[in-house]
Scaffold this active site. Structure first.
Site, PDB file in Angstrom:
ATOM      1  N   SER A 113       0.802  -1.224   0.000  1.00 44.17           N
ATOM      2  CA  SER A 113       0.000   0.000   0.000  1.00 44.17           C
ATOM      3  C   SER A 113       0.835   1.274   0.000  1.00 44.17           C
ATOM      4  O   SER A 113       1.586   1.524  -0.922  1.00 44.17           O
ATOM      5  CB  SER A 113      -0.959  -0.044   1.186  1.00 44.17           C
ATOM      6  OG  SER A 113      -1.861   1.012   1.108  1.00 44.17           O
ATOM      7  N   HIS A 114       0.725   2.053   1.063  1.00 43.60           N
ATOM      8  CA  HIS A 114       1.369   3.357   1.138  1.00 43.60           C
ATOM      9  C   HIS A 114       2.772   3.282   1.720  1.00 43.60           C
ATOM     10  O   HIS A 114       3.422   4.309   1.897  1.00 43.60           O
ATOM     11  CB  HIS A 114       0.510   4.271   2.003  1.00 43.60           C
ATOM     12  CG  HIS A 114       0.163   3.621   3.315  1.00 43.60           C
ATOM     13  ND1 HIS A 114      -0.761   2.607   3.384  1.00 43.60           N
ATOM     14  CD2 HIS A 114       0.646   3.796   4.555  1.00 43.60           C
ATOM     15  CE1 HIS A 114      -0.841   2.195   4.638  1.00 43.60           C
ATOM     16  NE2 HIS A 114       0.000   2.897   5.372  1.00 43.60           N
ATOM     17  N   ASP A 277      -2.333   6.561  -3.446  1.00 40.31           N
ATOM     18  CA  ASP A 277      -1.183   5.918  -2.804  1.00 40.31           C
ATOM     19  C   ASP A 277      -0.564   4.813  -3.663  1.00 40.31           C
ATOM     20  O   ASP A 277      -0.917   4.655  -4.839  1.00 40.31           O
ATOM     21  CB  ASP A 277      -1.577   5.357  -1.436  1.00 40.31           C
ATOM     22  CG  ASP A 277      -2.469   4.128  -1.568  1.00 40.31           C
ATOM     23  OD1 ASP A 277      -3.234   4.069  -2.545  1.00 40.31           O
ATOM     24  OD2 ASP A 277      -2.393   3.232  -0.707  1.00 40.31           O
ATOM     25  N   ASP A 279      -0.873   1.572  -4.052  1.00 37.18           N
ATOM     26  CA  ASP A 279      -1.704   0.605  -4.772  1.00 37.18           C
ATOM     27  C   ASP A 279      -3.034   1.186  -5.242  1.00 37.18           C
ATOM     28  O   ASP A 279      -3.911   0.447  -5.704  1.00 37.18           O
ATOM     29  CB  ASP A 279      -1.942  -0.643  -3.920  1.00 37.18           C
ATOM     30  CG  ASP A 279      -2.690  -0.324  -2.640  1.00 37.18           C
ATOM     31  OD1 ASP A 279      -2.537   0.800  -2.122  1.00 37.18           O
ATOM     32  OD2 ASP A 279      -3.435  -1.192  -2.158  1.00 37.18           O
ATOM     33  N   ASP A 281      -5.635   2.730  -3.674  1.00 39.37           N
ATOM     34  CA  ASP A 281      -6.919   2.688  -2.969  1.00 39.37           C
ATOM     35  C   ASP A 281      -7.149   3.901  -2.064  1.00 39.37           C
ATOM     36  O   ASP A 281      -8.260   4.130  -1.605  1.00 39.37           O
ATOM     37  CB  ASP A 281      -7.101   1.370  -2.194  1.00 39.37           C
ATOM     38  CG  ASP A 281      -5.996   1.099  -1.203  1.00 39.37           C
ATOM     39  OD1 ASP A 281      -5.056   1.924  -1.103  1.00 39.37           O
ATOM     40  OD2 ASP A 281      -6.067   0.057  -0.520  1.00 39.37           O
ATOM     41  N   ARG A 282      -6.106   4.688  -1.808  1.00 43.25           N
ATOM     42  CA  ARG A 282      -6.298   5.873  -0.956  1.00 43.25           C
ATOM     43  C   ARG A 282      -6.479   7.135  -1.803  1.00 43.25           C
ATOM     44  O   ARG A 282      -6.090   7.160  -2.971  1.00 43.25           O
ATOM     45  CB  ARG A 282      -5.082   6.093  -0.057  1.00 43.25           C
ATOM     46  CG  ARG A 282      -4.917   5.019   0.966  1.00 43.25           C
ATOM     47  CD  ARG A 282      -3.808   5.348   1.930  1.00 43.25           C
ATOM     48  NE  ARG A 282      -3.807   4.342   2.983  1.00 43.25           N
ATOM     49  CZ  ARG A 282      -3.298   4.510   4.182  1.00 43.25           C
ATOM     50  NH1 ARG A 282      -2.694   5.639   4.493  1.00 43.25           N
ATOM     51  NH2 ARG A 282      -3.350   3.549   5.082  1.00 43.25           N
ATOM     52  N   THR A 344     -11.078  -0.590  12.480  1.00 39.81           N
ATOM     53  CA  THR A 344     -10.178  -0.146  11.416  1.00 39.81           C
ATOM     54  C   THR A 344      -9.886  -1.282  10.438  1.00 39.81           C
ATOM     55  O   THR A 344      -9.663  -2.413  10.854  1.00 39.81           O
ATOM     56  CB  THR A 344      -8.863   0.349  12.048  1.00 39.81           C
ATOM     57  OG1 THR A 344      -9.162   1.500  12.810  1.00 39.81           O
ATOM     58  CG2 THR A 344      -7.824   0.677  10.995  1.00 39.81           C
ATOM     59  N   GLU A 363     -12.741   5.606   5.745  1.00 39.87           N
ATOM     60  CA  GLU A 363     -11.872   5.645   6.905  1.00 39.87           C
ATOM     61  C   GLU A 363     -11.131   6.975   6.916  1.00 39.87           C
ATOM     62  O   GLU A 363     -10.891   7.574   5.863  1.00 39.87           O
ATOM     63  CB  GLU A 363     -10.841   4.525   6.833  1.00 39.87           C
ATOM     64  CG  GLU A 363     -11.430   3.141   6.891  1.00 39.87           C
ATOM     65  CD  GLU A 363     -10.334   2.095   7.117  1.00 39.87           C
ATOM     66  OE1 GLU A 363     -10.082   1.771   8.286  1.00 39.87           O
ATOM     67  OE2 GLU A 363      -9.725   1.647   6.138  1.00 39.87           O
ATOM     68  N   SER A 365      -8.160   7.364   7.271  1.00 37.47           N
ATOM     69  CA  SER A 365      -6.831   7.179   6.687  1.00 37.47           C
ATOM     70  C   SER A 365      -6.863   7.309   5.168  1.00 37.47           C
ATOM     71  O   SER A 365      -6.243   6.534   4.466  1.00 37.47           O
ATOM     72  CB  SER A 365      -6.302   5.817   7.093  1.00 37.47           C
ATOM     73  OG  SER A 365      -7.251   4.808   6.778  1.00 37.47           O
ATOM     74  N   LYS A 376     -11.416   0.141  -0.879  1.00 38.54           N
ATOM     75  CA  LYS A 376     -11.483   1.585  -1.021  1.00 38.54           C
ATOM     76  C   LYS A 376     -10.872   1.935  -2.374  1.00 38.54           C
ATOM     77  O   LYS A 376     -10.127   1.141  -2.939  1.00 38.54           O
ATOM     78  CB  LYS A 376     -10.782   2.288   0.124  1.00 38.54           C
ATOM     79  CG  LYS A 376      -9.343   1.902   0.336  1.00 38.54           C
ATOM     80  CD  LYS A 376      -8.852   2.509   1.629  1.00 38.54           C
ATOM     81  CE  LYS A 376      -7.440   2.080   1.931  1.00 38.54           C
ATOM     82  NZ  LYS A 376      -7.327   1.392   3.220  1.00 38.54           N
ATOM     83  N   ARG A 496      -1.215   5.262  17.150  1.00 39.54           N
ATOM     84  CA  ARG A 496      -2.059   6.271  16.506  1.00 39.54           C
ATOM     85  C   ARG A 496      -2.998   6.848  17.557  1.00 39.54           C
ATOM     86  O   ARG A 496      -3.660   6.102  18.283  1.00 39.54           O
ATOM     87  CB  ARG A 496      -2.886   5.660  15.381  1.00 39.54           C
ATOM     88  CG  ARG A 496      -2.059   4.936  14.316  1.00 39.54           C
ATOM     89  CD  ARG A 496      -2.823   4.884  13.006  1.00 39.54           C
ATOM     90  NE  ARG A 496      -2.268   3.943  12.069  1.00 39.54           N
ATOM     91  CZ  ARG A 496      -1.163   4.112  11.345  1.00 39.54           C
ATOM     92  NH1 ARG A 496      -0.450   5.212  11.493  1.00 39.54           N
ATOM     93  NH2 ARG A 496      -0.757   3.183  10.487  1.00 39.54           N
TER      94      ARG A 496
HETATM   95  C1  G1P Z   1      -3.908   1.662   8.232  1.00 41.39           C
HETATM   96  C2  G1P Z   1      -5.094   2.585   8.393  1.00 41.39           C
HETATM   97  C3  G1P Z   1      -6.365   1.825   8.124  1.00 41.39           C
HETATM   98  C4  G1P Z   1      -6.295   1.181   6.744  1.00 41.39           C
HETATM   99  C5  G1P Z   1      -5.036   0.336   6.623  1.00 41.39           C
HETATM  100  C6  G1P Z   1      -4.855  -0.211   5.213  1.00 41.39           C
HETATM  101  O1  G1P Z   1      -3.987   0.619   9.171  1.00 41.39           O
HETATM  102  O2  G1P Z   1      -5.128   3.173   9.667  1.00 41.39           O
HETATM  103  O3  G1P Z   1      -7.463   2.685   8.231  1.00 41.39           O
HETATM  104  O4  G1P Z   1      -7.419   0.375   6.513  1.00 41.39           O
HETATM  105  O5  G1P Z   1      -3.900   1.124   6.936  1.00 41.39           O
HETATM  106  O6  G1P Z   1      -4.720   0.798   4.265  1.00 41.39           O
HETATM  107  P1  G1P Z   1      -3.204   0.629  10.569  1.00 41.39           P
HETATM  108  O7  G1P Z   1      -1.749   0.822  10.247  1.00 41.39           O
HETATM  109  O8  G1P Z   1      -3.727   1.797  11.336  1.00 41.39           O
HETATM  110  O9  G1P Z   1      -3.536  -0.689  11.203  1.00 41.39           O
HETATM  111 ZN    ZN Z   2      -3.301   1.410  -0.305  1.00 44.97          ZN
END
Ligand code: G1P
Ligand code: ZN
Length: 543
Positions: A113-114, A277, A279, A281-282, A344, A363, A365, A376, A496
């Site tokens: 992901s990010h 991001d 992949d 999805d954000r 979450t 979310e 995030s 997402k 967090r």
């Molecule tokens: C984080 C975000 C959460 C999201 C996830 C995947 O997870 O807070 O909302 O679904 O990335 O993108 P966390 O690192 O808080 O468990």
């Molecule tokens: Zn992502």
């Protein structure tokens, strides 16, 4: 074609987190590490024989190698057809759309992901089930269990497949269909939004910048925004996917998407800015010198969805993750629809979407989505905003401020303390848990704690229970402080802290967020002894 059964040693750390298995690349490169996990997934998804699956990733380092390994294992494990994105690329929402379109039994998405990419950065793998959404805990737990005792895996002995052009190949009895990664997704977007209206807006001089952050959405955004909707060439910034995301951190927030923030600042000639991001999805949404918090974005979308073609019949309900601000709750109230509060992680929305209990969800995030897929969806959110601006003929800032005037403003921020010592993080959380009983009823300055708990969710569809999903301090005036540990980090622990305050008075809705939340931020530290226990004076990231 020869199927080899390879002996292997189990690893004890293959437990999927909030979103699949994420580790540093060198961890994945250990002998048979990836193979063990993939075989464990195939073992638990025991209905894959003769079925279609989807495969692709965000293009980060190790994507290419992993795809080849997975293809050979899928062929050895009886998969009939594997649909793969050209060059091994697929955004997460596009993979979800493809699973649904082809009625695939599931899909494997390669992404962290990010998180940053590169030889010493992060890699990840995630399994999505036949509804197109992330596998639920009832699937990932048995996978983890299997991985702890695995002793062999199956793989065919053959050459790598050339993924550089579309077309069909065979590998043993398995068909490999290499497809354009963008087509299906772009068709779906054209069904949901009024492309003609958005195109006219660009024709009359509307200007935007989209920061793909050298990640997966580059090709998607260039095709949809520039080619199909006629945005000027150069609208998409950092559009070429790179294995290390150009050395950046592909997380669309005010800290990491700085190129975009600069482009929309000062005397900017752009009306709208957005980023996605690693992949895809954000999303982050910006107006000229104006940042839309993801929680507000979800609320604005819910309040206006009926204005867009794909949602013209209204919403069945909405959902937000527990730490997301309650802004959307107020919209749901006025619309007379239900708002669900989930833990979450996107996987908790799946059942609600499948049961048509909700149409939109999101979310804090930087994640928003709808029932069009089961993930997402970054570009979808961008197109939603574009369509909304085209309908309302207002600036982003005006749309959000009108929304606050109507529903009130939920001042909101998240403070992240990254890579802290895991033991200290656990101690901080367990101390908080132990103090829950005594905290109830306590007053700190103007704020009194009405209730506090460790969030526990009972899924209204399958009645499954998820405990310990975050400590909540709920104040008498509707303010909230939430503490939880990240489930996606790969280094130590990340704490967090989410802080929120409601303001109905229009005259007081234009304060600086950190200023407005100042007293609550101090309370958050006092209650959890963050500075004292972690030794950190300030958070690493504020969003
Ligand atoms: C984080 C975000 C959460 C999201 C996830 C995947 O997870 O807070 O909302 O679904 O990335 O993108 P966390 O690192 O808080 O468990
Ligand atoms: Zn992502």
């Amino acid at each position: 074609m020869k199927i080899n059964t390879i002996k292997t040693q189990a690893y004890n750390d293959q437990e999927p987190g909030t979103s699949g298995l994420r580790k540093k690349v060198p961890v994945f490169q250990q002998s048979h590490y990836l193979e063990n996990f993939v075989q464990s997934v195939f073992a638990i998804a025991d209905d894959i024989t003769g079925q279609t699956m989807i495969l692709g990733g965000d293009g980060r380092y190790y994507n290419k190698q992993a795809i080849q390994i997975i293809l050979k294992m899928a062929a050895a494990n009886g998969v009939a057809k594997m649909i793969v994105g050209q060059h091994g690329l697929l955004s997460t929402p596009a993979a979800s759309a493809l699973i649904r379109k082809h009625q695939a039994v599931g899909g494997l998405i390669l992404s962290a992901s990010h998180n940053p990419g590169g030889p010493n950065a992060d890699f990840g793998i995630k399994f999505n089930i036949s509804n197109g959404g992330p596998a639920p805990t009832s699937f990932t737990e048995p996978v983890f269990k299997f991985s702890q005792t695995i002793s062999e895996y199956k793989i065919v002995d053959t050459d790598d497949i050339d993924l550089s052009s579309t077309g069909q190949h065979t590998m043993g009895d398995m068909v490999i269909d290499i497809i354009d990664p963008v087509d299906t997704y772009a068709e779906l977007m054209a069904q949901l939004f009024d492309f003609n209206r958005i195109r006219s807006m660009f024709e009359s001089g509307f200007s935007m910048r989209f920061d793909a952050m050298h990640a997966i959405t580059g090709p998607y955004a260039i095709e949809i925004l520039e080619n199909q909707l006629g945005a000027e060439s150069g609208t998409v910034m950092n559009g070429k996917p790179l294995e290390d995301f150009g050395g950046g951190h592909p997380d669309p927030n005010l800290v990491h998407a700085h190129d975009l923030v600069t482009a929309l600042s000062g005397n900017s000639q752009h009306d709208f800015g957005a980023a996605s991001d690693g992949d895809g999805d954000r999303n982050m949404i910006l107006g000229k010198n104006f940042f839309v918090t993801p929680s507000d974005s979800l609320a604005v979308m819910a309040a206006n969805a009926h204005l867009l073609p794909g949602y013209k019949n209204g919403l069945s309900g909405v959902a937000r993750s527990m730490p997301t601000s309650a802004a959307v709750d107020r919209v749901a109230d006025q619309l007379g629809i239900k708002c669900y509060e989930t833990p979450t992680g996107w996987k908790f929305f799946g059942n609600l979407l499948d049961a048509s209990k909700i149409t939109l969800c999101g979310e804090e995030s930087f994640g928003t989505g709808s029932d069009h897929v089961r993930e997402k969806d970054g570009l979808w959110a961008v197109l939603f905003w574009l369509n909304l601006i085209a309908v309302k003929q207002q600036s982003v800032e005006q749309i959000v401020k009108d929304h606050w005037a109507r529903f009130g403003r939920n001042y909101y921020c998240r403070h992240d303390y990254e890579a802290i010592n895991s033991q200290i993080a656990d101690e901080l959380m367990s101390r908080l848990r132990d103090s829950l009983v005594s905290l109830k009823g306590q007053t700190f300055g103007d704020y009194s704690i009405e209730n506090c708990d460790d969030f526990c969710y009972t899924d209204p569809v399958d009645n499954s229970i998820s405990e310990n999903q975050g400590i909540r301090l709920l104040f008498t005036d509707g303010s909230r402080i939430i503490y939880r540990l990240s489930g996606t980090g790969t280094e130590g622990a990340t704490l967090r802290v989410y802080i929120e305050k409601y303001e109905a008075d229009v005259a007081r809705q234009n304060e600086d967020t950190q200023q407005a939340l100042n007293a609550l931020i101090t309370i958050a530290d006092t209650v959890a002894s963050i500075k004292k226990l972690t030794g950190r004076e300030t958070p690493d990231v504020i969003t």
